[in-house]
Design a protein around this motif. Structure first.
Motif, mmCIF file in Angstrom:
data_model
loop_
_atom_site.group_PDB
_atom_site.id
_atom_site.type_symbol
_atom_site.label_atom_id
_atom_site.label_comp_id
_atom_site.label_asym_id
_atom_site.label_seq_id
_atom_site.Cartn_x
_atom_site.Cartn_y
_atom_site.Cartn_z
ATOM 1 N N LEU A 91 0.825 -1.200 0.000
ATOM 2 C CA LEU A 91 0.000 0.000 0.000
ATOM 3 C C LEU A 91 0.863 1.255 0.000
ATOM 4 C CD1 LEU A 91 -2.775 1.352 0.219
ATOM 5 C CD2 LEU A 91 -2.609 1.098 2.718
ATOM 6 N N ARG A 92 1.916 1.241 0.812
ATOM 7 C CA ARG A 92 2.812 2.407 0.836
ATOM 8 C C ARG A 92 3.494 2.584 -0.518
ATOM 9 N NH1 ARG A 92 4.917 6.305 0.316
ATOM 10 N NH2 ARG A 92 6.098 7.638 1.744
ATOM 11 N N GLY A 93 3.834 1.466 -1.186
ATOM 12 C CA GLY A 93 4.446 1.551 -2.505
ATOM 13 C C GLY A 93 3.502 2.139 -3.539
ATOM 14 N N TRP A 94 2.239 1.731 -3.509
ATOM 15 C CA TRP A 94 1.257 2.288 -4.446
ATOM 16 C C TRP A 94 1.062 3.779 -4.193
ATOM 17 C CZ3 TRP A 94 -2.286 -2.282 -2.815
ATOM 18 C CH2 TRP A 94 -1.858 -3.440 -3.456
ATOM 19 N N MET A 95 1.023 4.171 -2.921
ATOM 20 C CA MET A 95 0.878 5.585 -2.589
ATOM 21 C C MET A 95 2.062 6.387 -3.140
ATOM 22 S SD MET A 95 -0.439 5.221 1.362
ATOM 23 C CE MET A 95 -0.160 6.954 1.701
ATOM 24 N N ASP A 96 3.244 5.826 -3.062
ATOM 25 C CA ASP A 96 4.428 6.517 -3.557
ATOM 26 C C ASP A 96 4.352 6.705 -5.076
ATOM 27 O OD1 ASP A 96 7.049 7.674 -2.950
ATOM 28 O OD2 ASP A 96 7.823 6.030 -4.175
ATOM 29 N N ARG A 97 3.885 5.697 -5.784
ATOM 30 C CA ARG A 97 3.767 5.814 -7.230
ATOM 31 C C ARG A 97 2.735 6.874 -7.603
ATOM 32 N NH1 ARG A 97 4.001 0.569 -10.885
ATOM 33 N NH2 ARG A 97 4.185 2.307 -12.348
ATOM 34 N N LEU A 98 1.637 6.932 -6.860
ATOM 35 C CA LEU A 98 0.630 7.947 -7.137
ATOM 36 C C LEU A 98 1.196 9.349 -6.922
ATOM 37 C CD1 LEU A 98 -2.550 6.348 -5.505
ATOM 38 C CD2 LEU A 98 -2.132 6.739 -7.952
ATOM 39 N N ALA A 99 2.147 9.471 -5.991
ATOM 40 C CA ALA A 99 2.769 10.770 -5.708
ATOM 41 C C ALA A 99 3.917 11.080 -6.659
ATOM 42 C CB ALA A 99 3.266 10.797 -4.267
ATOM 43 N N GLY A 100 4.181 10.180 -7.622
ATOM 44 C CA GLY A 100 5.255 10.398 -8.581
ATOM 45 C C GLY A 100 6.576 9.799 -8.176
ATOM 46 N N GLY A 101 6.578 8.942 -7.154
ATOM 47 C CA GLY A 101 7.812 8.310 -6.705
ATOM 48 C C GLY A 101 8.088 7.004 -7.435
ATOM 49 N N VAL A 102 9.120 6.305 -6.983
ATOM 50 C CA VAL A 102 9.557 5.075 -7.652
ATOM 51 C C VAL A 102 8.696 3.882 -7.276
ATOM 52 C CG1 VAL A 102 11.922 5.880 -7.846
ATOM 53 C CG2 VAL A 102 11.241 4.608 -5.805
ATOM 54 N N GLY A 103 7.973 3.970 -6.149
ATOM 55 C CA GLY A 103 7.130 2.853 -5.735
ATOM 56 C C GLY A 103 7.933 1.581 -5.560
ATOM 57 N N LEU A 104 7.335 0.457 -5.989
ATOM 58 C CA LEU A 104 7.969 -0.854 -5.784
ATOM 59 C C LEU A 104 8.534 -1.427 -7.071
ATOM 60 C CD1 LEU A 104 5.234 -2.432 -3.486
ATOM 61 C CD2 LEU A 104 7.190 -1.035 -2.855
ATOM 62 N N ARG A 105 8.877 -0.571 -8.027
ATOM 63 C CA ARG A 105 9.197 -1.061 -9.356
ATOM 64 C C ARG A 105 10.616 -1.566 -9.505
ATOM 65 N NH1 ARG A 105 7.434 4.284 -12.531
ATOM 66 N NH2 ARG A 105 8.531 5.151 -10.745
ATOM 67 N N ARG A 106 11.528 -1.223 -8.606
ATOM 68 C CA ARG A 106 12.946 -1.380 -8.935
ATOM 69 C C ARG A 106 13.555 -2.709 -8.532
ATOM 70 N NH1 ARG A 106 15.670 4.320 -7.268
ATOM 71 N NH2 ARG A 106 15.201 3.567 -5.182
ATOM 72 N N GLY A 107 12.959 -3.408 -7.541
ATOM 73 C CA GLY A 107 13.524 -4.680 -7.121
ATOM 74 C C GLY A 107 14.947 -4.544 -6.618
ATOM 75 N N ARG A 108 15.757 -5.585 -6.869
ATOM 76 C CA ARG A 108 17.156 -5.536 -6.483
ATOM 77 C C ARG A 108 18.005 -6.207 -7.548
ATOM 78 N NH1 ARG A 108 18.428 -8.286 -1.072
ATOM 79 N NH2 ARG A 108 20.440 -8.668 -2.090
ATOM 80 N N ARG A 109 19.268 -5.819 -7.620
ATOM 81 C CA ARG A 109 20.162 -6.297 -8.673
ATOM 82 C C ARG A 109 20.456 -7.773 -8.550
ATOM 83 N NH1 ARG A 109 25.435 -7.210 -8.834
ATOM 84 N NH2 ARG A 109 25.631 -6.500 -6.681
ATOM 85 N N SER A 110 20.668 -8.234 -7.326
ATOM 86 C CA SER A 110 20.998 -9.637 -7.069
ATOM 87 C C SER A 110 20.136 -10.132 -5.922
ATOM 88 C CB SER A 110 22.479 -9.775 -6.701
ATOM 89 O OG SER A 110 22.765 -11.056 -6.173
#
Length: 507
Positions: free
Chosen positions: A371-390
């Motif tokens: 929910l916090r990630g979705w809120m961040d995306r709505l605010a123009g942030g990165v949200g939960l899209r980036r994952g991790r490299r390894s």
């Protein structure tokens, strides 16, 4: 030169003492509560002696064999008649220094207008007069608002501006003030030691800007990344009412706020610039107000996220904080801190820590993280899209969902800096130490609010933190005890995989 510094547990004295040592002087400090200096980084470079300025015997011992005395002590904020206390202390020091053959007093008082003024400024002026008439040549510097983290006057500007989107204020917000950077105050104090023996008088000192108090608040707001504050002058706010208001909305004690506000009833600007003939200006010039504020705030953006100033270094700017500064000085830092002992070895706990995030999850309340990630995306942030490299290994600078790895001491410590949209700065720290029978896991979430919105944000999410962070501690240590960190380390996590719906943080 052998120098005595009084008031070394205070704002100016605590920054002056080590710089006198750096300038080649032998420094002794007199402190009523010397234990307050135990943690300052310069403690072992000076001679610390215990004593009260009202104790004539202690003062005589302190001034024995010294060439100069810095008189920086004051009783503002103490109970009782602070004017009489300051008068007696100054008279005791003046007599002892004269008898001991001290060659120079250097004193720091306050800028004040001619004629009627506040009790605080009147008392400061009287102390200067007592020292000048003592028979010991005295340089009595008079400064206005000193700008630097820990200065009471600056902290009042900071806290009022941070917390109030609109400032109802007394008429004194329109009075003119000449602020000065703490760096420049120290420059004049140290330079005063070289004044000719014939110099025995007051000198006004100030920075290059003359501002109204409201302009100082809005200058601070701009440097702190805040919107300028509308300010309304309300003639009904008496000094007493204003001090109650400041005490209500800031952490500054009423005993300190009251005399400062009383002093703000008067314009405090330089009436003369004779100090330039005795102590030349710094080679780079006097610091403008906004640059002085910027220096005072720079530590907040430096990546150092200490919650107190214990062990702080003063090797950098004198505007940096010190362990001896009061608890209400400096930025507001909100912390959620938890520790748990576990039977798992430190290596197992570290595997779980280093595998956190991305497809491996955050070990607590998946829906809240999502929910916090979705809120961040709505605010123009990165949200939960980036994952991790390894899936199992992190490096300094790595992206980790909406965090970034700011510091990694592999096997021991991980600090993540948040890159989500929020009115402030956030960090999440996780560390592990070996212990008898297993290890100790430590977790710390840090939030530095920006303005009133940042403070309201922290308070609004406290109920969620009461569930999320204890859950993280429990599940991280439980996974380590079951050896599940090794399972994570063998997962074939692909680069840049999108996290599942149980990712980053409500911090």
């Amino acid at each position: 030169m052998r120098v005595l510094v009084t008031g070394a547990t205070g704002y100016i004295g605590g920054r002056l003492a080590p710089r006198l040592v750096d300038a080649g002087h032998d420094v002794r400090v007199l402190a009523r509560s010397p234990q307050k200096l135990d943690d300052v980084p310069w403690h072992d470079r000076v001679e610390v002696v215990a004593g009260d300025l009202l104790d004539a015997d202690a003062v005589r011992r302190a001034v024995a064999d010294v060439d100069a005395v810095y008189y920086l002590a004051h009783s503002m904020g103490s109970r009782g008649d602070f004017e009489e206390t300051e008068r007696q202390a100054a008279q005791t020091m003046a007599a002892a220094a004269k008898d001991a053959g001290v060659a120079r007093f250097v004193y720091l008082g306050g800028l004040h207008p001619d004629g009627a003024t506040s009790k605080h400024l009147t008392s400061r002026a009287e102390v200067g007069r007592i020292l000048i008439e003592s028979g010991v040549p005295t340089v009595a510097l008079q400064a206005g608002v000193v700008i630097g983290s820990g200065s009471t006057s600056f902290e009042m500007i900071r806290h009022l501006t941070d917390v109030l989107p609109w400032m109802p204020a007394p008429k004194w917000v329109r009075n003119r003030i000449q602020p000065i950077a703490v760096r420049d105050v120290l420059h004049y104090l140290i330079g005063a030691l070289d004044a000719p023996a014939s110099v025995n008088r007051t000198f006004d000192i100030g920075g290059p800007d003359v501002l109204r108090y409201g302009q100082m608040m809005n200058g601070y707001a701009l440097e702190a990344g805040l919107k300028q504050r509308p300010i309304s002058s309300l003639p009904v706010l008496t000094p007493w009412l204003a001090s109650q208001w400041v005490n209500l909305v800031t952490p500054i004690p009423r005993a300190l706020a009251t005399p400062i506000i009383a002093s703000l009833q008067y314009e405090c600007i330089q009436r003369e610039h004779d100090i330039d003939d005795v102590v030349p200006k710094p080679a780079e010039g006097l610091l403008p107000y906004r640059k002085a504020v910027r220096l005072a705030l720079e530590r907040d953006a430096s990546g150092e996220v200490e919650t107190s100033w214990r062990g702080a270094s003063i090797a950098g700017a004198p505007s940096d904080p010190l362990p001896s500064d009061p608890d209400w000085a400096g930025r507001i830092v909100n912390v959620d801190e938890r520790t748990r002992e576990t039977s798992a070895p430190a290596e197992e706990v570290w595997r779980v820590i280093e595998s956190i995030g991305g497809d491996n999850g955050w070990y607590s309340l998946p829906l809240a993280w999502a929910l916090r990630g979705w809120m961040d995306r709505l605010a123009g942030g990165v949200g939960l899209r980036r994952g991790r490299r390894s899936a199992d290994r992190l490096e300094n600078g790595d992206v980790l969902d909406w965090w970034r790895v700011e510091r990694l001491d592999r096997g021991h410590f991980l600090r993540l800096r948040a890159e989500f949209k929020a009115p402030g700065q956030a960090w999440l720290e996780m560390s592990v130490e070996p212990a008898a029978g297993g290890s100790v896991y430590h977790q710390r979430a840090i939030w530095i609010p920006r303005g009133l919105a940042g403070r309201l944000y922290w308070w609004s999410i406290l109920p969620f933190h009461g569930v999320i962070f204890p859950g993280m501690v429990e599940r991280i240590t439980a996974r380590a005890e079951r050896g599940e960190g090794r399972d994570d380390a063998h997962q074939d996590g692909s680069r840049g995989t999108a996290p599942r719906a149980h990712e980053p943080a409500a911090s």
